[in-house]
Design a protein around this motif. Structure first.
Motif, PDB file in Angstrom:
ATOM      1  N   GLY A 145      -3.857   1.812  -5.590  1.00 47.92           N
ATOM      2  CA  GLY A 145      -4.030   0.628  -5.418  1.00 47.92           C
ATOM      3  C   GLY A 145      -4.054   0.550  -3.710  1.00 47.92           C
ATOM      4  N   ILE A 146      -3.593   0.055  -2.302  1.00 38.11           N
ATOM      5  CA  ILE A 146      -4.666  -0.045  -0.879  1.00 38.11           C
ATOM      6  C   ILE A 146      -2.958   0.413  -0.642  1.00 38.11           C
ATOM      7  N   ARG A 147      -3.801   1.635  -0.861  1.00 41.68           N
ATOM      8  CA  ARG A 147      -2.397   2.372  -0.110  1.00 41.68           C
ATOM      9  C   ARG A 147      -2.906   2.705   1.720  1.00 41.68           C
ATOM     10  N   VAL A 148      -2.577   2.653   2.289  1.00 46.27           N
ATOM     11  CA  VAL A 148      -2.705   2.386   4.143  1.00 46.27           C
ATOM     12  C   VAL A 148      -0.698   2.589   4.048  1.00 46.27           C
ATOM     13  N   PRO A 149      -0.749   3.490   5.697  1.00 45.05           N
ATOM     14  CA  PRO A 149       0.466   3.138   5.919  1.00 45.05           C
ATOM     15  C   PRO A 149       1.828   2.610   6.098  1.00 45.05           C
ATOM     16  N   THR A 151       1.943   0.157   4.428  1.00 45.55           N
ATOM     17  CA  THR A 151       2.034  -0.493   2.536  1.00 45.55           C
ATOM     18  C   THR A 151       3.135   0.387   1.963  1.00 45.55           C
ATOM     19  N   LEU A 152       2.539   1.508   2.393  1.00 44.93           N
ATOM     20  CA  LEU A 152       3.665   3.158   1.323  1.00 44.93           C
ATOM     21  C   LEU A 152       4.938   3.338   2.171  1.00 44.93           C
ATOM     22  N   GLU A 153       4.932   2.491   3.369  1.00 48.65           N
ATOM     23  CA  GLU A 153       6.098   1.899   4.558  1.00 48.65           C
ATOM     24  C   GLU A 153       7.124   1.043   4.174  1.00 48.65           C
ATOM     25  N   SER A 154       6.716  -0.226   3.182  1.00 44.57           N
ATOM     26  CA  SER A 154       6.896  -1.383   2.985  1.00 44.57           C
ATOM     27  C   SER A 154       6.661  -1.857   2.054  1.00 44.57           C
ATOM     28  N   GLU A 155       8.148  -1.791   0.987  1.00 39.11           N
ATOM     29  CA  GLU A 155       7.784  -2.604  -0.603  1.00 39.11           C
ATOM     30  C   GLU A 155       7.798  -3.992  -0.655  1.00 39.11           C
ATOM     31  N   ASP A 156       8.116  -4.806   1.161  1.00 39.80           N
ATOM     32  CA  ASP A 156       7.445  -5.736   1.024  1.00 39.80           C
ATOM     33  C   ASP A 156       6.497  -5.941   0.778  1.00 39.80           C
ATOM     34  N   ASN A 157       5.312  -5.061   1.770  1.00 40.07           N
ATOM     35  CA  ASN A 157       4.989  -5.414   2.490  1.00 40.07           C
ATOM     36  C   ASN A 157       3.259  -5.185   1.251  1.00 40.07           C
ATOM     37  N   TRP A 158       3.872  -4.208   0.478  1.00 38.31           N
ATOM     38  CA  TRP A 158       3.108  -3.819  -0.772  1.00 38.31           C
ATOM     39  C   TRP A 158       2.887  -4.745  -1.469  1.00 38.31           C
ATOM     40  N   LYS A 159       4.176  -5.479  -1.843  1.00 39.54           N
ATOM     41  CA  LYS A 159       3.974  -6.595  -2.971  1.00 39.54           C
ATOM     42  C   LYS A 159       3.418  -7.624  -2.691  1.00 39.54           C
ATOM     43  N   LYS A 160       3.495  -8.469  -1.406  1.00 37.93           N
ATOM     44  CA  LYS A 160       2.518  -9.469  -0.736  1.00 37.93           C
ATOM     45  C   LYS A 160       1.072  -8.902  -0.941  1.00 37.93           C
ATOM     46  N   ILE A 199     -13.623  -7.286  -1.135  1.00 38.05           N
ATOM     47  CA  ILE A 199     -12.410  -7.116  -1.229  1.00 38.05           C
ATOM     48  C   ILE A 199     -11.756  -6.095  -0.733  1.00 38.05           C
ATOM     49  N   THR A 200     -12.854  -5.302  -0.528  1.00 30.48           N
ATOM     50  CA  THR A 200     -11.144  -3.615   0.005  1.00 30.48           C
ATOM     51  C   THR A 200     -11.004  -4.129   1.133  1.00 30.48           C
ATOM     52  N   THR A 201     -11.716  -4.386   2.842  1.00 32.62           N
ATOM     53  CA  THR A 201     -11.230  -4.433   3.705  1.00 32.62           C
ATOM     54  C   THR A 201     -10.136  -6.000   3.883  1.00 32.62           C
ATOM     55  N   ILE A 202     -10.467  -7.136   3.641  1.00 23.84           N
ATOM     56  CA  ILE A 202      -9.155  -8.327   3.700  1.00 23.84           C
ATOM     57  C   ILE A 202      -8.049  -8.173   2.866  1.00 23.84           C
ATOM     58  N   PRO A 203      -7.343  -7.479   2.017  1.00 24.00           N
ATOM     59  CA  PRO A 203      -6.059  -6.964   2.009  1.00 24.00           C
ATOM     60  C   PRO A 203      -5.802  -5.629   3.163  1.00 24.00           C
ATOM     61  N   ILE A 204      -6.189  -5.252   3.393  1.00 23.47           N
ATOM     62  CA  ILE A 204      -6.137  -4.486   4.094  1.00 23.47           C
ATOM     63  C   ILE A 204      -5.539  -4.861   5.863  1.00 23.47           C
ATOM     64  N   ILE A 205      -6.727  -5.974   6.395  1.00 26.73           N
ATOM     65  CA  ILE A 205      -6.290  -6.555   7.076  1.00 26.73           C
ATOM     66  C   ILE A 205      -5.026  -7.278   7.359  1.00 26.73           C
ATOM     67  N   TYR A 206      -4.726  -8.185   5.760  1.00 21.42           N
ATOM     68  CA  TYR A 206      -3.881  -8.620   5.683  1.00 21.42           C
ATOM     69  C   TYR A 206      -3.214  -8.023   5.455  1.00 21.42           C
ATOM     70  N   SER A 207      -2.652  -7.203   5.025  1.00 23.42           N
ATOM     71  CA  SER A 207      -1.082  -6.164   5.533  1.00 23.42           C
ATOM     72  C   SER A 207      -0.949  -5.751   6.678  1.00 23.42           C
ATOM     73  N   TYR A 208      -1.647  -5.506   7.499  1.00 29.22           N
ATOM     74  CA  TYR A 208      -1.611  -5.042   8.773  1.00 29.22           C
ATOM     75  C   TYR A 208      -1.331  -5.862   9.815  1.00 29.22           C
ATOM     76  N   LEU A 210       0.685  -8.336   8.341  1.00 25.85           N
ATOM     77  CA  LEU A 210       1.926  -8.744   7.905  1.00 25.85           C
ATOM     78  C   LEU A 210       2.544  -6.776   8.615  1.00 25.85           C
ATOM     79  N   PHE A 211       2.495  -5.994   8.937  1.00 32.43           N
ATOM     80  CA  PHE A 211       2.694  -4.955   9.354  1.00 32.43           C
ATOM     81  C   PHE A 211       3.115  -5.359  10.645  1.00 32.43           C
ATOM     82  N   ILE A 212       2.646  -5.757  11.553  1.00 31.37           N
ATOM     83  CA  ILE A 212       2.700  -6.630  12.881  1.00 31.37           C
ATOM     84  C   ILE A 212       3.847  -7.574  13.256  1.00 31.37           C
ATOM     85  N   LYS A 213       4.129  -8.408  11.740  1.00 31.77           N
ATOM     86  CA  LYS A 213       4.556  -9.092  11.643  1.00 31.77           C
ATOM     87  C   LYS A 213       5.849  -8.581  11.409  1.00 31.77           C
ATOM     88  N   GLU A 214       6.316  -8.196  10.667  1.00 33.16           N
ATOM     89  CA  GLU A 214       7.070  -7.504  10.958  1.00 33.16           C
ATOM     90  C   GLU A 214       8.146  -6.762  11.764  1.00 33.16           C
TER      91      GLU A 214
END
Length: 221
Positions: A145-149, A151-160, A199-208, A210-214
């Motif tokens: 999966g998209i295994r970046v810090p 997403t691994l720290e937040s289940e909600d971030n991982w899911k979205k 398809i590799t970079t967009i989900p990572i940017i999106y997850s980041y 989300l992290f900043i927003k949280e």
């Protein structure tokens, strides 16, 4: 699924059996590398084929065993309940690698690539679509999966993040598979690598994001 997990070993070993069966008919010098147009640009001893064949077999077996045993080596608590989905992904990847393995041996033995390079791009793109189909409900883990810090720290971030990635990989994989089959080699290659990058970079940017927003929401409390 249990039967399929046993049959897949036959598929992984099939290229080795094929190489053994044609060994006596192979010339001493075979094509070992091809340019993007499918023309051989490096030759070598046919014995080198065994090194490549065994390496590809080792990669196939290693990836398959790792994915099918995630529940034993991944500390995330969801690993066990997701093992059936991991097994299906492992079979799909092992089958894909076996097809590539067979193509490598077949091309070397004939001295030419008897199929368009776009076929390889299409196969990889189809694998993206398959992985995207399984990615939608995949639970947090350290291997797939998209295994970046964040997403691994937040289940909600991982899911979205994986909901987005799943849709992107599935749709883009199908589109890329069709285009790389229809387009000439160079445009098809551009489509493939550009699509893979997106398809590799967009989900990572999106997850980041989300992290900043949280993080900002927590700081405001």
């Amino acid at each position: 699924m249990k039967i399929l997990k046993k049959i897949i070993w036959l598929f992984m070993l099939a290229p080795i059996v094929y190489l053994f069966s044609i060994w006596q008919q192979l010339p001493e010098s075979v094509a070992l590398h091809f340019d993007i147009n499918g023309n051989p640009d490096r030759y070598g001893s046919k014995k080198e084929l065994w090194g490549s064949a065994l390496l590809l077999l080792g990669v196939s077996i290693g990836v398959y065993l790792m994915i099918t045993n995630i529940n034993r080596i991944d500390p995330k608590r969801y690993a066990k309940e997701m093992q059936d989905k991991y097994d299906k992904m492992a079979v799909a990847i092992a089958l894909f690698l076996s097809v590539i393995h067979f193509f490598v041996i077949s091309s070397a033995s004939s001295g030419r690539i008897s199929f368009s390079p776009g076929v390889v791009f299409a196969l990889v793109s189809a694998l993206f679509a398959v992985m995207g189909n399984y990615m939608y409900n995949i639970k947090p883990n350290y291997f797939i999966g998209i295994r970046v810090p964040w997403t691994l720290e937040s289940e909600d971030n991982w899911k979205k993040t994986h909901h987005l990635a799943s849709r992107m990989w599935f749709v883009a994989g199908i589109i890329m598979a069709i285009l790389t089959l229809l387009l000439p080699t160079t445009p098809g290659m551009i489509v493939f690598f550009a699509g893979t990058f997106l398809i590799t970079t967009i989900p990572i940017i999106y997850s980041y994001k989300l992290f900043i927003k949280e993080r900002n929401q927590k700081n405001q409390l």
